[in-house]
Design a protein around this motif. Structure first.
Motif, short mmCIF file in Angstrom:
data_model
loop_
_atom_site.label_atom_id
_atom_site.label_comp_id
_atom_site.label_asym_id
_atom_site.label_seq_id
_atom_site.Cartn_x
_atom_site.Cartn_y
_atom_site.Cartn_z
N ALA A 1 0.60 -1.28 -0.06
CA ALA A 1 0.10 0.12 -0.14
C ALA A 1 0.88 1.25 -0.10
N VAL A 2 0.43 2.34 -0.78
CA VAL A 2 1.14 3.41 -0.70
C VAL A 2 0.05 4.63 -0.12
N GLN A 3 0.92 5.13 0.93
CA GLN A 3 0.00 6.13 1.88
C GLN A 3 1.03 7.49 1.87
N THR A 4 0.54 8.53 1.12
CA THR A 4 1.26 9.78 1.31
C THR A 4 0.34 10.81 1.80
N GLU A 5 0.81 11.80 2.54
CA GLU A 5 0.05 12.70 3.05
C GLU A 5 0.91 13.82 3.14
N ARG A 6 0.83 14.77 2.31
CA ARG A 6 1.50 16.16 2.22
C ARG A 6 0.85 17.27 2.76
N THR A 7 -0.54 17.52 2.47
CA THR A 7 -1.24 18.60 2.79
C THR A 7 -2.80 18.07 2.81
N ASP A 8 -3.60 18.93 3.19
CA ASP A 8 -4.98 18.56 3.29
C ASP A 8 -5.72 18.19 1.78
N ASN A 9 -4.91 18.92 0.74
CA ASN A 9 -5.20 18.65 -0.69
C ASN A 9 -4.33 17.92 -1.68
N ASP A 10 -3.12 17.49 -0.86
CA ASP A 10 -2.25 16.82 -1.67
C ASP A 10 -1.88 15.67 -0.88
N TRP A 11 -2.43 14.59 -1.41
CA TRP A 11 -2.20 12.99 -0.76
C TRP A 11 -2.65 12.20 -1.55
N ILE A 12 -2.19 10.73 -1.26
CA ILE A 12 -2.69 9.86 -2.24
C ILE A 12 -2.61 8.48 -0.96
N HIS A 13 -3.69 7.68 -1.37
CA HIS A 13 -3.70 6.37 -0.68
C HIS A 13 -3.95 5.27 -1.94
N CYS A 14 -3.26 4.43 -2.12
CA CYS A 14 -3.43 3.25 -3.29
C CYS A 14 -2.89 2.06 -2.38
N LEU A 15 -4.17 0.98 -2.88
CA LEU A 15 -3.59 -0.43 -2.43
C LEU A 15 -4.51 -1.39 -3.51
N VAL A 16 -4.16 -2.44 -3.41
CA VAL A 16 -5.06 -3.63 -4.04
C VAL A 16 -5.63 -4.41 -2.88
N ILE A 17 -6.80 -4.54 -3.05
CA ILE A 17 -7.76 -5.31 -2.37
C ILE A 17 -8.88 -6.24 -3.44
N ASP A 18 -9.30 -7.35 -2.81
CA ASP A 18 -10.37 -8.08 -3.45
C ASP A 18 -10.13 -7.99 -5.08
N LYS A 19 -8.89 -7.97 -5.59
CA LYS A 19 -8.52 -8.12 -7.07
C LYS A 19 -8.83 -6.72 -7.64
N GLN A 20 -8.77 -5.58 -6.85
CA GLN A 20 -9.10 -4.40 -7.33
C GLN A 20 -7.94 -3.42 -6.74
N PHE A 21 -7.59 -2.52 -7.85
CA PHE A 21 -6.83 -1.68 -7.42
C PHE A 21 -7.59 -0.63 -7.06
N ARG A 22 -7.37 0.25 -5.87
CA ARG A 22 -8.12 1.37 -5.59
C ARG A 22 -7.15 2.31 -5.12
N GLY A 23 -7.44 3.42 -5.78
CA GLY A 23 -6.49 4.68 -5.61
C GLY A 23 -7.42 6.00 -5.12
N TYR A 24 -6.90 6.82 -4.24
CA TYR A 24 -7.57 7.84 -3.67
C TYR A 24 -6.49 8.84 -3.56
N GLY A 25 -7.03 10.23 -3.86
CA GLY A 25 -5.96 11.36 -3.81
C GLY A 25 -6.84 12.86 -3.76
N GLY A 26 -5.83 13.66 -3.54
CA GLY A 26 -6.17 15.02 -3.46
C GLY A 26 -6.66 15.59 -4.85
N PRO A 27 -7.19 16.62 -4.96
CA PRO A 27 -7.93 17.17 -6.20
C PRO A 27 -6.72 17.23 -7.29
N ASN A 28 -5.36 17.41 -7.16
CA ASN A 28 -4.48 17.49 -7.94
C ASN A 28 -3.57 16.17 -8.13
N ASN A 29 -4.08 15.41 -7.52
CA ASN A 29 -3.32 13.95 -7.54
C ASN A 29 -3.74 12.96 -8.46
#
Length: 99
Positions: free
Chosen positions: A57-85
């Motif tokens: 898993a990738v979890q990077t927290e820079r600011t409230d609007n600059d962050w990402i969380h990425c992981l693979v679960i249940d045979k699915q890549f899931r990525g979440y991030g800020g508005p410019n990520n």
């Protein structure tokens, strides 16, 4: 360094390579927005070469609007991030897929 344009072309090509007259009817790539604001990316890995792969898993927290969380679960890549990520999330997927 991978640019936003490069990763967009790459994800389009990856999607096309998965399409086999079956996969695209049940699975796919989804890009949605979050209300905090931000992005959510879901990429189905079932019936692809990545279907049984795990990812640190990738979890990077820079600011409230600059962050990402990425992981693979249940045979699915899931990525979440800020508005410019969005491109950063797709680059994480690209790196996973090419490793």
């Amino acid at each position: 360094m991978v640019t936003s344009q490069d990763v967009l072309l790459w994800i389009q090509d990856w999607y096309v390579r998965q399409c086999d007259d079956e996969w695209e009817h049940s699975y796919g790539v989804r890009i949605d927005t979050l209300d905090n604001p931000g992005w959510r990316v879901s990429i189905d890995l079932t019936s692809t070469a990545l279907g049984n792969q795990s990812m640190i898993a990738v979890q990077t927290e820079r600011t409230d609007n600059d962050w990402i969380h990425c992981l693979v679960i249940d045979k699915q890549f899931r990525g979440y991030g800020g508005p410019n990520n969005l491109s950063e999330i797709l680059i994480v997927f690209q790196n996973f897929a090419q490793s």
